[in-house]
Design an enzyme around this catalytic site. Structure first.
Site, PDB file in Angstrom:
ATOM      1  N   ASP A 286      -2.587 -10.411  -2.353  1.00 23.04           N
ATOM      2  CA  ASP A 286      -3.235 -10.133  -1.102  1.00 23.04           C
ATOM      3  C   ASP A 286      -4.621  -9.550  -1.420  1.00 23.04           C
ATOM      4  OD1 ASP A 286      -2.278  -8.562   1.633  1.00 23.04           O
ATOM      5  OD2 ASP A 286      -3.818  -7.516   0.818  1.00 23.04           O
TER       6      ASP A 286
ATOM      7  N   HIS B 100       0.849  -1.283   0.089  1.00 23.15           N
ATOM      8  CA  HIS B 100       0.066   0.057  -0.044  1.00 23.15           C
ATOM      9  C   HIS B 100       0.832   1.322  -0.032  1.00 23.15           C
ATOM     10  CE1 HIS B 100      -3.602  -2.281   0.583  1.00 23.15           C
ATOM     11  NE2 HIS B 100      -3.217  -2.694   1.592  1.00 23.15           N
TER      12      HIS B 100
ATOM     13  N   ASP C 291      -4.367 -12.734   3.511  1.00 25.11           N
ATOM     14  CA  ASP C 291      -5.584 -12.394   3.999  1.00 25.11           C
ATOM     15  C   ASP C 291      -6.755 -12.477   3.080  1.00 25.11           C
ATOM     16  OD1 ASP C 291      -4.557 -10.540   2.401  1.00 25.11           O
ATOM     17  OD2 ASP C 291      -4.712  -8.659   3.696  1.00 25.11           O
TER      18      ASP C 291
ATOM     19  N   TYR D  47      -3.562 -12.180   8.569  1.00 25.48           N
ATOM     20  CA  TYR D  47      -3.766 -11.652  10.122  1.00 25.48           C
ATOM     21  C   TYR D  47      -4.443 -12.902  11.034  1.00 25.48           C
ATOM     22  CZ  TYR D  47      -2.845  -7.358   7.324  1.00 25.48           C
ATOM     23  OH  TYR D  47      -2.218  -6.570   6.656  1.00 25.48           O
TER      24      TYR D  47
ATOM     25  N   HIS E  59      -6.211  -7.191  -0.766  1.00 25.67           N
ATOM     26  CA  HIS E  59      -6.486  -5.772  -0.732  1.00 25.67           C
ATOM     27  C   HIS E  59      -5.704  -5.430  -1.997  1.00 25.67           C
ATOM     28  CE1 HIS E  59      -7.050  -6.234   3.711  1.00 25.67           C
ATOM     29  NE2 HIS E  59      -8.047  -5.615   3.543  1.00 25.67           N
TER      30      HIS E  59
HETATM   31  C1  SP5 Z   1      -1.184  -5.050   3.976  1.00 33.09           C
HETATM   32  C2  SP5 Z   1      -2.714  -5.036   4.170  1.00 33.09           C
HETATM   33  O1  SP5 Z   1      -3.370  -6.180   4.173  1.00 33.09           O
HETATM   34  N1  SP5 Z   1      -3.294  -4.250   4.777  1.00 33.09           N
HETATM   35  C3  SP5 Z   1      -4.660  -4.036   4.862  1.00 33.09           C
HETATM   36  C4  SP5 Z   1      -5.177  -2.665   5.126  1.00 33.09           C
HETATM   37  C5  SP5 Z   1      -6.546  -2.552   4.950  1.00 33.09           C
HETATM   38  N2  SP5 Z   1      -7.054  -2.273   6.517  1.00 33.09           N
HETATM   39  C6  SP5 Z   1      -8.232  -1.834   6.313  1.00 33.09           C
HETATM   40  C7  SP5 Z   1      -8.758  -1.838   7.774  1.00 33.09           C
HETATM   41  C8  SP5 Z   1     -10.151  -1.526   7.729  1.00 33.09           C
HETATM   42  C9  SP5 Z   1     -10.598  -1.244   9.213  1.00 33.09           C
HETATM   43  N3  SP5 Z   1     -10.526  -2.482   9.769  1.00 33.09           N
HETATM   44  C10 SP5 Z   1     -11.391  -2.844  10.928  1.00 33.09           C
HETATM   45  C11 SP5 Z   1     -10.902  -3.878  12.136  1.00 33.09           C
HETATM   46  C12 SP5 Z   1     -10.174  -2.918  13.087  1.00 33.09           C
HETATM   47  N4  SP5 Z   1      -9.216  -3.620  13.795  1.00 33.09           N
HETATM   48 ZN    ZN Z   2      -4.241  -7.129   2.736  1.00 40.37          ZN
END
Ligand code: SP5
Ligand code: ZN
Length: 346
Positions: free
Chosen positions: A200, A164, A290, A329, A202
């Protein structure tokens, strides 16, 4: 597997999401469980070598690198922890609408400078963060050097993740873009064309942005559809295909939330075909796990067999391959998902 103990030193402390302070997804235990699972599977461990920072400027601005290297010490010197701000966190963002197209300024107040580089509120910096960010880049570069020396593939256990991070901005739990660093390093080692395949959950917005105008690095990402309400929300759409010289060298394959193995694998096959059609001489895999069923951060529903099959599809390209760890995660399954993917790669 290339490892650096420094990758554990980053403790984001929290993620601030819609103003709510929540537990961070990117914890040091991620490294522990991946290393343990791969160790059990018989993957030998290679310690990362040290590199100087000068080569990082090929994919990141000097301003971002200097900011990341110094911001924690400046934060402490500015007395912010004493105000209750135990991590570097932005509060104001220089959006286009705020700045009216006037020349960019560097705000005098450090607390206003953070938002120049950090584009969300979920990507905090603490005392060990820079050590870990650099360690992840060393891990990446060491994996590249193994492949350059003739290994068919190498896996970099990078933390924090990177995909990202754009040339000058960080977010999404990422600070420097390890996959982009790997692709650039492979280019500099005479692989004329390099493909980055990002699996990934995302969109790999940072990698896309870094290479968007370049014809020598093909970027493709399989991810949950940002139009369905998922991070990074503003980018990752199918009509983003590159610009200028890079036109046609970016392929986004967004998937509907709830997609399981079949559509996810079909997209990965498309990505692999496109990388082959591009004429890639080397491959970088942005290996986030993920998209898996149990992961708390995404709605894709990919099984461990799906990850194994993805490895087989990508391995069938027969290219020298560097895999870098991105997201993933769910601590109980994380290591096994990575292991299954690497096993599929062969
Ligand atoms: C590298 C990667 O997988 N980054 C992930 C970035 C996306 N994160 C978004 C989070 C959105 C809110 N999550 C709510 C759970 C709170 N712990
Ligand atoms: Zn991700």
């Amino acid at each position: 597997m290339v490892v650096d103990p420094g990758c554990r030193d980053h403790d984001p402390g929290a993620e601030i999401w819609i103003g709510v302070t929540t537990a961070p997804a990117d914890v040091a235990e991620r490294v522990t469980v991946i290393e343990a699972a791969l160790g059990e599977l018989g993957h030998p461990t290679t310690p990362a070598r040290e590199y100087d920072d000068t080569w990082l400027t090929a994919v990141h601005s000097a301003e971002l690198l200097d900011y990341l290297a110094t911001v924690w010490d400046r934060w402490v010197a500015g007395g912010y922890p004493d105000l209750g701000a135990g991590r570097v966190v932005p509060y104001l963002f220089p959006s286009a609408q705020l700045c009216q197209g006037l020349p960019p300024r560097t705000p005098t107040a450090l607390h206003a400078e953070v938002g120049v580089y950090c584009y969300d509120t979920m990507t905090l910096i603490g005392p060990g963060s820079w050590r870990a960010i650099r360690a992840a880049t060393h891990t990446t570069r060491t994996a590249v050097d193994l492949v350059v020396a003739g290994a068919p593939g190498a896996y970099a256990l990078t933390r924090p993740p990177g995909h990202h991070a754009t040339r000058s901005a960080y977010g999404g739990s990422c600070y420097l873009n390890n996959a982009a660093i790997a692709a650039q390093a492979l280019r500099e080692h005479d692989f004329a064309k390099v493909a980055v395949i990002d699996i990934d959950a995302h969109h790999g917005n940072g990698t896309q942005a870094i290479f968007y105008e370049r014809a020598d690095v093909f970027t493709t990402s399989v991810h949950v559809d940002p139009a369905a309400g998922w991070f990074p929300h503003h980018v990752g759409f199918a009509d983003e295909t590159g610009r200028d010289g890079g036109l046609g060298a970016n392929l986004n394959l967004p998937l509907t939330p709830g997609s399981g193995d079949a559509p996810w694998l079909a997209a990965i096959e498309r990505a692999a075909d496109a990388a082959a059609g591009f004429g890639a001489a080397a491959l970088v895999i942005a290996l986030g796990v993920d998209a898996a069923i149990d992961d708390p951060e995404s709605p894709l529903q990919v099984s461990i067999e799906g990850y194994h099959r993805a490895g087989e599809v990508l391995g069938a390209l027969g290219l020298p391959t560097v895999a870098v760890q991105e997201g993933g995660y769910h601590l109980p399954t994380l290591g096994h998902l990575v292991g299954a993917t690497l096993d599929g790669l062969g």
